[in-house]
Motif scaffolding. Structure first.
Motif, PDB file in Angstrom:
ATOM      1  N   PHE A  46       3.044 -41.471   4.861  1.00 19.31           N
ATOM      2  CA  PHE A  46       3.324 -43.087   5.413  1.00 19.31           C
ATOM      3  C   PHE A  46       2.340 -43.759   5.202  1.00 19.31           C
ATOM      4  CE2 PHE A  46       6.203 -40.347   7.396  1.00 19.31           C
ATOM      5  CZ  PHE A  46       7.585 -40.772   7.208  1.00 19.31           C
ATOM      6  N   TYR A  47       2.259 -45.143   4.928  1.00 17.22           N
ATOM      7  CA  TYR A  47       1.411 -46.180   4.851  1.00 17.22           C
ATOM      8  C   TYR A  47       1.774 -47.077   6.076  1.00 17.22           C
ATOM      9  CZ  TYR A  47      -0.489 -44.729   0.257  1.00 17.22           C
ATOM     10  OH  TYR A  47      -1.093 -43.852  -0.657  1.00 17.22           O
ATOM     11  N   LEU A  48       0.749 -47.448   6.763  1.00 16.42           N
ATOM     12  CA  LEU A  48       0.909 -48.468   7.705  1.00 16.42           C
ATOM     13  C   LEU A  48       1.214 -49.743   7.092  1.00 16.42           C
ATOM     14  CD1 LEU A  48      -2.010 -47.639   9.887  1.00 16.42           C
ATOM     15  CD2 LEU A  48       0.183 -47.330  10.571  1.00 16.42           C
ATOM     16  N   PRO A  49       2.070 -50.620   7.716  1.00 14.33           N
ATOM     17  CA  PRO A  49       2.098 -52.048   7.239  1.00 14.33           C
ATOM     18  C   PRO A  49       0.924 -52.840   7.029  1.00 14.33           C
ATOM     19  CG  PRO A  49       3.663 -51.550   9.114  1.00 14.33           C
ATOM     20  CD  PRO A  49       2.646 -50.431   8.893  1.00 14.33           C
ATOM     21  N   PRO A  50       0.667 -53.793   6.235  1.00  9.34           N
ATOM     22  CA  PRO A  50      -0.258 -54.577   5.954  1.00  9.34           C
ATOM     23  C   PRO A  50      -0.861 -54.830   7.307  1.00  9.34           C
ATOM     24  CG  PRO A  50       1.199 -55.090   4.442  1.00  9.34           C
ATOM     25  CD  PRO A  50       1.809 -54.269   5.263  1.00  9.34           C
ATOM     26  N   TYR A  51      -2.056 -54.814   7.586  1.00 11.93           N
ATOM     27  CA  TYR A  51      -2.934 -55.078   8.729  1.00 11.93           C
ATOM     28  C   TYR A  51      -2.288 -55.046   9.936  1.00 11.93           C
ATOM     29  CZ  TYR A  51      -6.156 -56.916  12.082  1.00 11.93           C
ATOM     30  OH  TYR A  51      -6.960 -57.066  13.245  1.00 11.93           O
ATOM     31  N   SER A  52      -2.002 -53.694  10.421  1.00 14.83           N
ATOM     32  CA  SER A  52      -1.233 -53.385  11.766  1.00 14.83           C
ATOM     33  C   SER A  52      -2.191 -52.912  12.840  1.00 14.83           C
ATOM     34  CB  SER A  52      -0.088 -52.553  11.479  1.00 14.83           C
ATOM     35  OG  SER A  52      -0.336 -51.375  10.570  1.00 14.83           O
ATOM     36  N   PRO A  53      -3.196 -53.408  13.198  1.00 15.22           N
ATOM     37  CA  PRO A  53      -3.877 -52.566  14.152  1.00 15.22           C
ATOM     38  C   PRO A  53      -3.258 -52.272  15.584  1.00 15.22           C
ATOM     39  CG  PRO A  53      -4.341 -55.153  14.342  1.00 15.22           C
ATOM     40  CD  PRO A  53      -3.573 -54.710  13.366  1.00 15.22           C
ATOM     41  N   GLU A  54      -2.017 -52.600  15.917  1.00 11.79           N
ATOM     42  CA  GLU A  54      -1.340 -52.136  17.166  1.00 11.79           C
ATOM     43  C   GLU A  54      -0.549 -50.789  16.828  1.00 11.79           C
ATOM     44  OE1 GLU A  54       1.611 -54.348  14.223  1.00 11.79           O
ATOM     45  OE2 GLU A  54      -0.429 -54.708  15.067  1.00 11.79           O
ATOM     46  N   LEU A  55      -0.527 -50.352  15.537  1.00 11.28           N
ATOM     47  CA  LEU A  55      -0.018 -49.021  15.018  1.00 11.28           C
ATOM     48  C   LEU A  55      -1.421 -48.146  14.613  1.00 11.28           C
ATOM     49  CD1 LEU A  55       2.869 -50.198  12.796  1.00 11.28           C
ATOM     50  CD2 LEU A  55       2.850 -49.645  15.285  1.00 11.28           C
ATOM     51  N   ASN A  56      -2.510 -48.700  14.678  1.00 13.49           N
ATOM     52  CA  ASN A  56      -3.531 -47.696  14.326  1.00 13.49           C
ATOM     53  C   ASN A  56      -4.381 -47.374  15.823  1.00 13.49           C
ATOM     54  OD1 ASN A  56      -5.988 -46.598  13.498  1.00 13.49           O
ATOM     55  ND2 ASN A  56      -6.146 -48.149  11.859  1.00 13.49           N
ATOM     56  N   LEU A  57      -4.257 -46.080  15.902  1.00 15.84           N
ATOM     57  CA  LEU A  57      -4.602 -45.433  17.262  1.00 15.84           C
ATOM     58  C   LEU A  57      -6.203 -45.907  17.276  1.00 15.84           C
ATOM     59  CD1 LEU A  57      -4.141 -43.998  19.865  1.00 15.84           C
ATOM     60  CD2 LEU A  57      -4.385 -41.935  18.668  1.00 15.84           C
ATOM     61  N   ILE A  58      -7.041 -45.682  16.309  1.00 17.41           N
ATOM     62  CA  ILE A  58      -8.443 -45.929  16.520  1.00 17.41           C
ATOM     63  C   ILE A  58      -8.900 -47.449  16.734  1.00 17.41           C
ATOM     64  CG2 ILE A  58      -9.087 -46.270  14.052  1.00 17.41           C
ATOM     65  CD1 ILE A  58     -11.061 -44.386  16.740  1.00 17.41           C
ATOM     66  N   GLU A  59      -7.997 -48.416  16.206  1.00 15.07           N
ATOM     67  CA  GLU A  59      -8.018 -49.894  16.633  1.00 15.07           C
ATOM     68  C   GLU A  59      -7.681 -49.917  18.136  1.00 15.07           C
ATOM     69  OE1 GLU A  59      -9.274 -52.060  14.973  1.00 15.07           O
ATOM     70  OE2 GLU A  59      -8.774 -51.307  12.831  1.00 15.07           O
ATOM     71  N   ILE A  60      -6.614 -49.369  18.541  1.00 16.90           N
ATOM     72  CA  ILE A  60      -6.465 -49.409  20.061  1.00 16.90           C
ATOM     73  C   ILE A  60      -7.719 -48.774  20.876  1.00 16.90           C
ATOM     74  CG2 ILE A  60      -4.892 -48.647  21.905  1.00 16.90           C
ATOM     75  CD1 ILE A  60      -2.594 -48.606  19.506  1.00 16.90           C
ATOM     76  N   VAL A  61      -8.144 -47.727  20.582  1.00 10.67           N
ATOM     77  CA  VAL A  61      -9.315 -47.343  21.421  1.00 10.67           C
ATOM     78  C   VAL A  61     -10.282 -48.089  21.327  1.00 10.67           C
ATOM     79  CG1 VAL A  61     -11.102 -45.103  21.412  1.00 10.67           C
ATOM     80  CG2 VAL A  61      -8.604 -44.933  20.895  1.00 10.67           C
ATOM     81  N   TRP A  62     -10.828 -48.656  19.901  1.00  9.53           N
ATOM     82  CA  TRP A  62     -12.132 -49.619  20.033  1.00  9.53           C
ATOM     83  C   TRP A  62     -11.858 -50.915  20.707  1.00  9.53           C
ATOM     84  CZ3 TRP A  62     -16.272 -46.944  19.719  1.00  9.53           C
ATOM     85  CH2 TRP A  62     -16.256 -46.049  18.983  1.00  9.53           C
ATOM     86  N   LYS A  63     -10.563 -51.452  20.639  1.00  8.75           N
ATOM     87  CA  LYS A  63     -10.179 -52.584  21.376  1.00  8.75           C
ATOM     88  C   LYS A  63     -10.699 -52.318  22.992  1.00  8.75           C
ATOM     89  CE  LYS A  63      -6.332 -55.422  23.209  1.00  8.75           C
ATOM     90  NZ  LYS A  63      -4.822 -55.333  23.172  1.00  8.75           N
ATOM     91  N   HIS A  64     -10.132 -51.020  23.448  1.00  6.85           N
ATOM     92  CA  HIS A  64     -10.461 -50.837  24.754  1.00  6.85           C
ATOM     93  C   HIS A  64     -11.757 -50.714  25.249  1.00  6.85           C
ATOM     94  CE1 HIS A  64      -6.435 -51.003  26.351  1.00  6.85           C
ATOM     95  NE2 HIS A  64      -5.881 -50.575  25.234  1.00  6.85           N
ATOM     96  N   PHE A  65     -12.559 -49.864  24.140  1.00  4.15           N
ATOM     97  CA  PHE A  65     -13.989 -49.527  24.570  1.00  4.15           C
ATOM     98  C   PHE A  65     -14.930 -50.773  24.505  1.00  4.15           C
ATOM     99  CE2 PHE A  65     -17.941 -47.192  23.314  1.00  4.15           C
ATOM    100  CZ  PHE A  65     -18.035 -46.659  24.477  1.00  4.15           C
ATOM    101  N   LYS A  66     -14.496 -51.674  23.479  1.00 10.81           N
ATOM    102  CA  LYS A  66     -15.221 -52.920  23.368  1.00 10.81           C
ATOM    103  C   LYS A  66     -15.094 -53.858  24.451  1.00 10.81           C
ATOM    104  CE  LYS A  66     -13.652 -54.169  19.061  1.00 10.81           C
ATOM    105  NZ  LYS A  66     -13.236 -54.568  18.169  1.00 10.81           N
ATOM    106  N   TYR A  67     -13.874 -53.702  25.212  1.00 13.65           N
ATOM    107  CA  TYR A  67     -13.736 -54.653  26.496  1.00 13.65           C
ATOM    108  C   TYR A  67     -14.819 -54.151  27.579  1.00 13.65           C
ATOM    109  CZ  TYR A  67     -11.613 -55.799  30.858  1.00 13.65           C
ATOM    110  OH  TYR A  67     -11.461 -56.464  32.244  1.00 13.65           O
ATOM    111  N   HIS A  68     -14.917 -52.931  27.544  1.00  8.76           N
ATOM    112  CA  HIS A  68     -15.908 -52.213  28.578  1.00  8.76           C
ATOM    113  C   HIS A  68     -17.279 -52.463  27.990  1.00  8.76           C
ATOM    114  CE1 HIS A  68     -13.106 -50.447  31.179  1.00  8.76           C
ATOM    115  NE2 HIS A  68     -12.433 -49.851  29.934  1.00  8.76           N
ATOM    116  N   TRP A  69     -17.841 -52.781  26.736  1.00  7.09           N
ATOM    117  CA  TRP A  69     -19.166 -52.902  26.203  1.00  7.09           C
ATOM    118  C   TRP A  69     -19.320 -54.123  26.653  1.00  7.09           C
ATOM    119  CZ3 TRP A  69     -19.111 -50.676  20.886  1.00  7.09           C
ATOM    120  CH2 TRP A  69     -19.315 -49.166  20.852  1.00  7.09           C
ATOM    121  N   ARG A  70     -18.669 -55.350  26.718  1.00  7.19           N
ATOM    122  CA  ARG A  70     -18.762 -56.630  26.973  1.00  7.19           C
ATOM    123  C   ARG A  70     -19.504 -56.920  28.321  1.00  7.19           C
ATOM    124  NH1 ARG A  70     -13.614 -58.281  23.891  1.00  7.19           N
ATOM    125  NH2 ARG A  70     -14.433 -58.276  21.735  1.00  7.19           N
TER     126      ARG A  70
END
Length: 94
Positions: free
Chosen positions: A31-55
């Motif tokens: 299965f291919y993810l739809p074009p640019y779909s960070p909400e479906l890419n688990l690593i994007e979700i992880v890094w979004k939350h992690f960057k929030y804490h890094w700030r």
């Protein structure tokens, strides 16, 4: 086995006939993810939350980062991954 890929060009460099044969031989689905779909890419979700804490304005050591990352990865439970997979499947069906 289900393999989920984003649409990076490197994932499209193999002839379709070769891919089809490999997936049949290995009883796998692709299965291919739809074009640019960070909400479906688990690593994007992880890094979004992690960057929030890094700030935050704190001093980060390797140990601190490791500990915070462990907490974050534990937070991403199988329930969250199941919800993510359900969302992806709904997107492909609709």
């Amino acid at each position: 086995t289900v393999i989920v890929l984003d649409n990076a060009s490197i994932h499209h460099g193999i002839a379709q006939v070769t891919l089809d044969r490999w997936f049949i031989e290995h009883k796998a689905l692709l299965f291919y993810l739809p074009p640019y779909s960070p909400e479906l890419n688990l690593i994007e979700i992880v890094w979004k939350h992690f960057k929030y804490h890094w700030r935050r304005f704190t001093t980060w050591t390797k140990e601190t980062i490791d500990a915070k990352l462990e907490i974050l990865l534990n937070w991403i439970t199988s329930t969250r991954m199941t919800a993510c997979a359900t969302t992806m499947m709904a997107g492909w069906q609709g």
